[in-house]
Design a protein around this motif. Structure first.
Motif, PDB file in Angstrom:
ATOM      1  N   GLY A 187       0.846  -1.193   0.000  1.00  0.00           N
ATOM      2  CA  GLY A 187       0.000   0.000   0.000  1.00  0.00           C
ATOM      3  C   GLY A 187       0.879   1.240   0.000  1.00  0.00           C
ATOM      4  O   GLY A 187       1.903   1.273  -0.675  1.00  0.00           O
ATOM      5  N   ARG A 207      -9.943   3.070   6.601  1.00  0.00           N
ATOM      6  CA  ARG A 207      -8.505   3.073   6.815  1.00  0.00           C
ATOM      7  C   ARG A 207      -8.283   3.125   8.323  1.00  0.00           C
ATOM      8  O   ARG A 207      -8.685   4.099   8.991  1.00  0.00           O
ATOM      9  CB  ARG A 207      -7.851   4.259   6.123  1.00  0.00           C
ATOM     10  N   LEU A 215      -9.321   4.175   0.335  1.00  0.00           N
ATOM     11  CA  LEU A 215      -8.604   3.307  -0.608  1.00  0.00           C
ATOM     12  C   LEU A 215      -7.250   3.876  -1.017  1.00  0.00           C
ATOM     13  O   LEU A 215      -7.019   5.069  -0.918  1.00  0.00           O
ATOM     14  CB  LEU A 215      -9.474   3.074  -1.836  1.00  0.00           C
TER      15      LEU A 215
HETATM   16  N1  LIG Z   1      -7.128  -1.076  -2.011  1.00  0.00           N
HETATM   17  C1  LIG Z   1      -6.721  -2.069  -1.214  1.00  0.00           C
HETATM   18  N2  LIG Z   1      -7.228  -3.307  -1.392  1.00  0.00           N
HETATM   19  C2  LIG Z   1      -6.831  -4.318  -0.596  1.00  0.00           C
HETATM   20  N3  LIG Z   1      -5.936  -4.183   0.404  1.00  0.00           N
HETATM   21  C3  LIG Z   1      -5.425  -2.952   0.637  1.00  0.00           C
HETATM   22  C4  LIG Z   1      -5.779  -1.846  -0.157  1.00  0.00           C
HETATM   23  N4  LIG Z   1      -5.078  -0.778   0.281  1.00  0.00           N
HETATM   24  C5  LIG Z   1      -4.331  -1.182   1.326  1.00  0.00           C
HETATM   25  N5  LIG Z   1      -4.531  -2.487   1.547  1.00  0.00           N
HETATM   26  C6  LIG Z   1      -3.917  -3.290   2.617  1.00  0.00           C
HETATM   27  O1  LIG Z   1      -3.745  -2.451   3.758  1.00  0.00           O
HETATM   28  C7  LIG Z   1      -2.385  -2.416   4.162  1.00  0.00           C
HETATM   29  C8  LIG Z   1      -2.051  -1.055   4.717  1.00  0.00           C
HETATM   30  O2  LIG Z   1      -2.254  -0.064   3.718  1.00  0.00           O
HETATM   31  P1  LIG Z   1      -1.219   1.180   3.628  1.00  0.00           P
HETATM   32  O3  LIG Z   1      -1.682   2.059   2.522  1.00  0.00           O
HETATM   33  O4  LIG Z   1       0.174   0.624   3.554  1.00  0.00           O
HETATM   34  O5  LIG Z   1      -1.318   1.891   5.017  1.00  0.00           O
HETATM   35  P2  LIG Z   1      -2.481   2.869   5.385  1.00  0.00           P
HETATM   36  O6  LIG Z   1      -3.742   2.089   5.173  1.00  0.00           O
HETATM   37  O7  LIG Z   1      -2.214   3.192   6.830  1.00  0.00           O
HETATM   38  O8  LIG Z   1      -2.348   4.022   4.424  1.00  0.00           O
HETATM   39  C9  LIG Z   1      -1.620  -2.749   2.912  1.00  0.00           C
HETATM   40  O9  LIG Z   1      -0.393  -3.352   3.269  1.00  0.00           O
HETATM   41  C10 LIG Z   1      -2.528  -3.745   2.218  1.00  0.00           C
HETATM   42  O10 LIG Z   1      -2.350  -5.056   2.738  1.00  0.00           O
END
Ligand SMILES: Nc1ncnc2c1ncn2[C@@H]1O[C@H](COP(=O)(O)OP(=O)(O)O)[C@@H](O)[C@H]1O
Ligand SMILES: Nc1ncnc2c1ncn2[C@@H]1O[C@H](COP(=O)(O)OP(=O)(O)O)[C@@H](O)[C@H]1O
Ligand SMILES: Nc1ncnc2c1ncn2[C@@H]1O[C@H](COP(=O)(O)OP(=O)(O)O)[C@@H](O)[C@H]1O
Lengths: 112, 403, 403, 403, 112, 112
Positions: free
Chosen positions: A37, F101, F112
């Motif tokens: 992500g 989130r 997202l």
């Molecule tokens: N659009 C998505 N669809 C599915 N899983 C997602 C999506 N976005 C993030 N994730 C999952 O959530 C985790 C954390 O997201 P990230 O963007 O790294 O941190 P944050 O949500 O705090 O911004 C990612 O490592 C992934 O496993």
């Protein structure tokens, strides 16, 4: 019923489990996942060179609950899984049509 | 006249050096690759071990250790014909000397495996190794230990800085260059899939190296004892050098880094192990540790050659370093045994350098020919798809982990 | 006058004892922790191995084995200065005696690793180990084996019940106490992440222990042979003791339990291995097995100290048990070599007890100081978050398994 | 009169042979089963190691190596009573001879583990192993090495073709047959869960086998040296035989296949290792490799017996092959030591065949009785559900991998 | 189409797979999961102390089928995965909007 | 929002990830899976006998995206994961009700 799927930091699993227990969630299913992500993974050094590990280990939690309690459950997860750091993960929710307890054949609410 | 004490030690040393390859080196290398290729690496080492043993019995030993030739031995001892059961070599049976040397002939081509992992054809591994033993290892072994021209010049190579590490290192670099980089190199290359396995392999190499260096005394006395001591000191020192460099550079010393330093220290002391004292071992550990660390960068970073597991940088460079420095560290001032009368550091250094350079050139030429020949006969690389899916299943029909 | 047979055996024994740490003990410990800390444990053992070797060369050996002092040696042999290549120590070269003893100086601080895994700072591991070698191990080694006051009193410690196991065990307990428990202890602590690795490590320790105990004879004769025999019998007996207790108590004998018994039996026989016979080995196995089993409970359950891998209960208590019992089992009635003339069991027992107690006190005092000093200089624990995420990545930038 | 050189080598050999079981054989077998049973296999080997040691001390050694009886020894040496510390056996201490032989008494019942993995009750493992040692191993050992009737007939079995491999192989087949197949056999049986572990175990067995065969010379001289050489050549050759057959048959040579060939080659040379030369070793490797490969099919495919890890096909058949062929390969024409005067190949072959056949029959009879007895006393198989869920947790309360 | 997700005992996987095969299910996807529910995990003994392993290894099966056959499939799983013991697991069902076979791009029913 | 779940060949993961990145997918979750479908697994040889390995290792990708981009994403996966060989895998799509989130508590599109 709702399927509540959450992707969380690995070291938060125990806390989340306990919290859910306290709000009366009887069961959950957990799978190891690799997340990708905003947090673009970590780097490892190997013989002087840096390597990008694109995926971060995460735990994926799946909990099916009655509609009535779903908000409570979502809230609980959001609170306990939160570290305020990027990478805390996501929660996704969708509708479940049927739930069955294999042992007894009980359906839906009874099955949870 | 055969001495039971010496024989006892060389029997043990032979077991220790075999242990270095099976499973020491095999694990060291297998842990460094990606999990889809772990079995192929173990297979390379095991198959080379078996093949080299037979080649050594058939012609290798004879080419290295028979006859008076300056450049290569003769065929009088093929299949050990003419070597009676009770033939002696010094104070041990010749059959034992044969076996001890055989374990060197096993590990040297196995060291080269690190250069071509994750992409080579299994057939090429076997063909290259066999030809290499006959045309590179056996002659060079004869030059240095078989009474050849380098021996006559008075070169110092106690346990194989030239014979083992320079030959393996240079040929590894050549093969890596001719074979080409792994697909997706360097972006998609992953760090070691099992650092714990790398550490276990390195530990076994360390312990086995006592047989390698102290065994090269061929007797159980002061030479063997001091060789063991300096070998250990060099290994420990070079390990700490890598640890310190990584700590300063990245703030995190790594396990793979530390044990890579261990191997570098062991390779560096090898040619000097019978001639230097504790201080020499310490200095060689320092020098070997620092130089190899930066050479790894050089080969992969600058030359951009995918010598995948750094055989040249660690073994070739380490072995050469030790081979040159022995000319100085042999001095009593460094607790060394001293040069033979009338020999100056400079003149000895020239001899040592000659040994390294001529050997390197010979390895280069011969290896180029061998690899080209192999390419024609069986081909070098597996096709892209097999490489992506992994050699374990594609070449050997097995998968590494079924948990 | 140097004997090739004896030298051959001690060369081998030196390799065996190094093998105990690298990779034996490292694997034994690494399999016991959680998978997020496996590499850190291997790193602790490997780094201590390297550091201890250099410290031993620099000052350790000299402090332990030179001079006439009752409490500590002098500095006449730092960096082996003045020790000529052909200097002898009994029937083997002194360079070999140095190396053999060095492998003991490596494994002893490495044993302590079990007390502080999964939470300690890497810098603290290095600093504590180095200081401990100089201020605890070297002096005690001098007391018992270097002609110090305990030697003069006629204490029996063939291979290190006091020098190795009591020192490591007591210091481990002190460090564990001062360091504090692992976060989440005991609820969130998991059983061994890789029992198979624990068994492999234990097996290597068992085999290596032949070098440890039988090597301590420093000759290849009846003493070494009987030491090997009784060592093995004690190990086998204690293993079965743990197996039986677990079977009776839980209905399921476990692999980790059995091999823990093995180590307990080996630690217990160590001080007695040169003096007792088969029956003595058997009895020591029984005693060591039972006592250590219940001490594990005691330390963790009652004292509530997180000596994480039970170093005190298994090594400290085992070593002490053997050190005391040797005074009785040495009697010919138990196939032992017998006490020296005019010495009674009681008087010998007093000597043995004195050795254990004074050493324990010294370890306690010195370790408290060392740990406090370390705390000031580099700090002791990683912060909570790093501990939760695991030391492998946080301290060494690597991950244990990439399947 | 005790010789330090010989003693040094046998001390080492004893460590090497223990290393074959702990952890060599244990890993070799553990890697071959499914991951849910890995710990149970390690547990079987470790527990047998401990139990066999005690049984050997209690009665085994005495039954095998004391007295004048043609069929079995007497009880004059139970618990080594009457064996003084400095008693000698040839040029080594008897205590060492005892220990060296003990390591054989450990690995032989451990070899049988391969026949009953993944379904046997742990209690049955212990009971069968103990009874088997007393009623099968000890007597046969006495027949061949203890001055029994086969020795008087002049049978050749240098390191245990009959005593170790035929006994283990035949009894394994009997037990497998009586125990029945694993549930879901053959459909649901999976290939080795960890081929890398199989390779590591095999490598340790190979190295350890130097102690097994070369140690059986009981001296450190030409016999030991040549035994080591031919042992290695046979292992390498048989490995290549399996590699070639698999390559031709399936297009993919496998790692597990290659190392299975290694073990076959080692088992085959064992009885002959003290009598043949390099050529003999090579021929034995060829013969052993080919025959064992096809016997694996035979037992599992035709007889449909679930000798799960092929103990009979690899060890029994290999050992028998070597025992018979030695009568020919001992001839000087094959670089062998030659038959004793007045003995013809045919007459020797008859002696060898007698040894193999009578031993096989005795193993069959005794094992049938032992297994039936065990069935009555503790039962043989775990119940279906435990078998399906795996022995690791069900029998030992542990799980193999926690990543 | 329906997504039928079932969490089952690990040792039941082969039976379930065969049974589904017989009722004509062409494909399925399986992931290793750790389950948590009424059955509170097992205990392991380590050096005299008992440790609670909170999660029980389970297999998570995902099968997408046409609506028409979903009841049959659910039934089949319920029967074959049943041991009558606590921990037999659950089945959850929800609607799938689209299914695509990557190889051919075929959609929905054709893709299954 | 839509959940797009794809089962793909393991060696296609990196390509798919990059492709998705390029079409602006911010995150995804990947789990190791064992697939079973038309491709009936591979065989391994062990000591002369052939063994059927029923399952093929696959990666399961889960991506949650806004309805508007879902077609683009599906297309992208179908193209990059395609090798034309049997076993390429499947894509399944369904509706997501809520997305959160964890770090910020942001909901749906913002999450997202
Ligand atoms: N659009 C998505 N669809 C599915 N899983 C997602 C999506 N976005 C993030 N994730 C999952 O959530 C985790 C954390 O997201 P990230 O963007 O790294 O941190 P944050 O949500 O705090 O911004 C990612 O490592 C992934 O496993
Ligand atoms: N509400 C739930 N959501 C998701 N998975 C669940 C839920 N309840 C149970 N499970 C899964 O089903 C498995 C079996 O449930 P459990 O309550 O232990 O047995 P039973 O269903 O027979 O009462 C659990 O291990 C868990 O993986
Ligand atoms: N009905 C299904 N439900 C869930 N997953 C499926 C289904 N059908 C196939 N799969 C997954 O897709 C993968 C590829 O399917 P397969 O039939 O083998 O190839 P193809 O889709 O090219 O025909 C399978 O290994 C399985 O993981």
């Amino acid at each position: 019923m709702k399927m509540i799927m959450a992707v969380i930091q690995t070291h938060k699993l125990d806390d989340v489990r306990q919290a859910l227990n306290e709000v009366g969630v009887m069961g959950m299913t957990v799978t190891e996942a690799k997340g990708f992500g905003r947090t673009k993974g970590h780097t490892e050094i190997y013989r002087g060179a840096e390597y990008q590990i694109n995926y971060i280990p995460k735990f994926k939690i799946e909990v099916v609950v009655e509609d009535s309690v779903s908000d409570k459950v979502i809230e609980t997860i959001t609170e306990t899984a939160n570290t305020g750091k990027i990478g805390d993960g996501k929660i996704f929710v969708w509708d479940i049509e049927t739930a069955i307890r294999i042992r007894t054949g009980e359906q839906n609410e009874q099955a949870l | 006249m055969i001495n039971a004490g010496d024989t006892s030690w060389i029997l043990t040393a032979t077991a220790l050096v075999l242990f270095m390859t099976m499973p020491g080196l095999a694990l060291f290398y297998a842990g460094l690759v990606r999990s889809k290729n772990i079995l192929s690496v173990l297979m390379h080492c095991a198959a080379i071990c078996c093949l080299a043993s037979i080649v050594w019995l058939a012609v290798g030993y004879s080419l290295a250790f028979s006859g008076e030739g300056a450049y290569v031995g003769d065929l009088s001892k093929v299949f050990l014909s003419g070597v009676t059961r009770d033939a002696a070599s010094g104070s041990i049976p010749e059959s034992l000397f044969f076996s001890f040397q055989m374990t060197f002939a096993i590990i040297t081509p196995a060291l080269i495996v690190g250069a071509y992992v994750e992409r080579i054809k299994f057939g090429a591994v076997l063909l290259i190794s066999a030809l290499w033993l006959v045309f590179v290892y056996a002659p060079v072994c004869h030059w240095v230990w078989g009474g050849g021209w380098l021996a006559s010049m008075g070169v110092y190579d106690f346990a194989g800085g030239i014979v083992v590490h320079v030959t393996a290192g240079v040929s590894a670099l050549v093969i890596a260059k001719m074979l080409g980089q792994r697909s997706g190199y360097p972006e998609q290359i992953q760090p070691p899939h099992a650092p714990w396995m790398v550490m276990v392999g390195a530990s076994m190499l360390w312990v086995g190296w006592f047989g390698f260096n102290a065994g090269s005394a061929l007797t159980a006395g002061t030479d063997a004892s001091m060789a063991l001591l300096v070998t250990h000191i060099s290994a420990a020192t070079a390990s700490l050098v890598w640890l310190v460099i990584e700590w300063l550079r990245f703030g995190k010393p790594s396990l793979v880094g530390l044990v890579t330093g261990t191997i570098a220290g062991l390779a560096t002391i090898t040619p000097a192990s019978g001639f230097v004292g504790p201080m020499g071992g310490f200095i060689l550990g320092l020098a070997g540790g620092v130089i190899t660390y930066y050479c790894v960068d050089l080969v992969k970073g600058k030359f951009n050659i995918d010598d995948s597991l750094d055989v040249f940088a660690v073994h070739g460079v380490g072995g050469a370093t030790g081979t040159l420095l022995v000319a100085i560290l042999i001095l009593p001032a460094f607790q060394g045994v001293g040069l033979s009368d009338g020999v100056s550091v400079m003149s000895q250094l020239t001899v040592q350098a000659t040994g390294v350079i001529v050997t390197a050139v010979w390895c280069l030429v011969a290896t180029v020919i061998i690899v080209n020949l192999t390419k024609r006969l069986v081909g070098l690389r597996v096709d892209e798809e097999d490489e992506v899916e992994g050699l374990d299943y594609k070449a050997h029909g097995e998968t590494g982990y079924k948990l």
